[in-house]
Design a protein around this motif. Structure first.
Motif, PDB file in Angstrom:
ATOM      1  N   ASP A 162       0.829  -1.209   0.000  1.00 18.60           N
ATOM      2  CA  ASP A 162       0.000   0.000   0.000  1.00 18.60           C
ATOM      3  C   ASP A 162       0.859   1.252   0.000  1.00 18.60           C
ATOM      4  O   ASP A 162       1.915   1.307   0.646  1.00 18.60           O
ATOM      5  N   TYR A 163       0.376   2.255  -0.701  1.00 21.10           N
ATOM      6  CA  TYR A 163       1.048   3.553  -0.699  1.00 21.10           C
ATOM      7  C   TYR A 163       0.850   4.223   0.655  1.00 21.10           C
ATOM      8  O   TYR A 163      -0.237   4.212   1.227  1.00 21.10           O
ATOM      9  N   LYS A 205       6.287   1.434  -1.005  1.00 26.56           N
ATOM     10  CA  LYS A 205       5.013   0.910  -0.523  1.00 26.56           C
ATOM     11  C   LYS A 205       5.234   0.026   0.706  1.00 26.56           C
ATOM     12  O   LYS A 205       6.262  -0.631   0.838  1.00 26.56           O
TER      13      LYS A 205
END
Length: 202
Positions: free
Chosen positions: A26-27, A34
């Motif tokens: 996930d960013y 990430k």
């Protein structure tokens, strides 16, 4: 079981462990990479040092073997996975704070604990929203509470140590200890100095 199967689906022979099979991640705002499942802390050794937790996890592992059979990871890998789930998971709650699920949110899991949080988490279905309740300059100042911060300090400290293996030293806890309100004497198990003020997951 679902988490292990998902990790196995993303695993390939070039990886050292199934924890690397958690996808691209996930960013996270202001971070240059990430956040992936393998980046999460497992506290495997802390779980295994607690005999009661260890025995309970052995039972879960045995039940997992019944379902997954030859797809079951070895106990060491199982601990790396389930430790990450327990330490970094979010209880998914409704508007009445009734729990109806449990999930890993890789981006939001980076938020550290403080008994004086600067943000709070809410859910709409399985969508997690983080709302700032105090002015913050950047992500490093975003803290949520992993427990009921209205509870007395000894109860908070005992719960946090039992569940997450750290002693909170936020301003609220430090103030209580300084004024003799902290009735619990549990030795800190923090392994790095970055946890002195608040619990750090980084």
């Amino acid at each position: 079981m679902r988490a292990i199967l998902k990790l196995k689906c993303g695993y390939n022979q070039n990886m050292k462990s199934i924890v690397e099979g958690g996808g691209t991640g996930d960013y996270v705002p202001t971070y240059n990479k990430k956040r992936q499942f393998q980046d999460l802390l497992s506290h495997k050794n802390d779980f295994l040092k607690n005999q009661e937790k260890k025995e309970a996890l052995k039972i879960i592992y045995s039940e997992l073997e019944d379902f997954l059979e030859d797809q079951t990871p070895d106990f060491d890998e199982f601990m790396e996975v389930i430790g990450r789930l327990y330490i970094n998971g979010f209880e998914i709650c409704d508007d009445f704070m009734e729990t109806y699920g449990w999930g890993i949110y890789l981006g939001p899991s980076i938020m550290d604990h403080s008994c004086q949080p600067t943000a709070e988490v809410s859910f709409d279905g399985n969508m997690l929203t983080v709302t700032s309740i105090k002015d913050v300059e950047d992500l490093s100042e975003v803290y949520i509470s992993y427990c009921d911060s209205t509870q007395p300090t000894p109860i908070r400290q005992e719960e946090l140590y039992s569940m997450y293996f750290f002693m909170c030293a936020c301003c609220k806890c430090s103030h209580s200890a300084h004024h003799g309100k902290h009735g619990t004497n549990i030795a800190s198990n923090n392994k790095n100095s970055s946890r002195k003020k608040n619990h750090k997951k980084k």
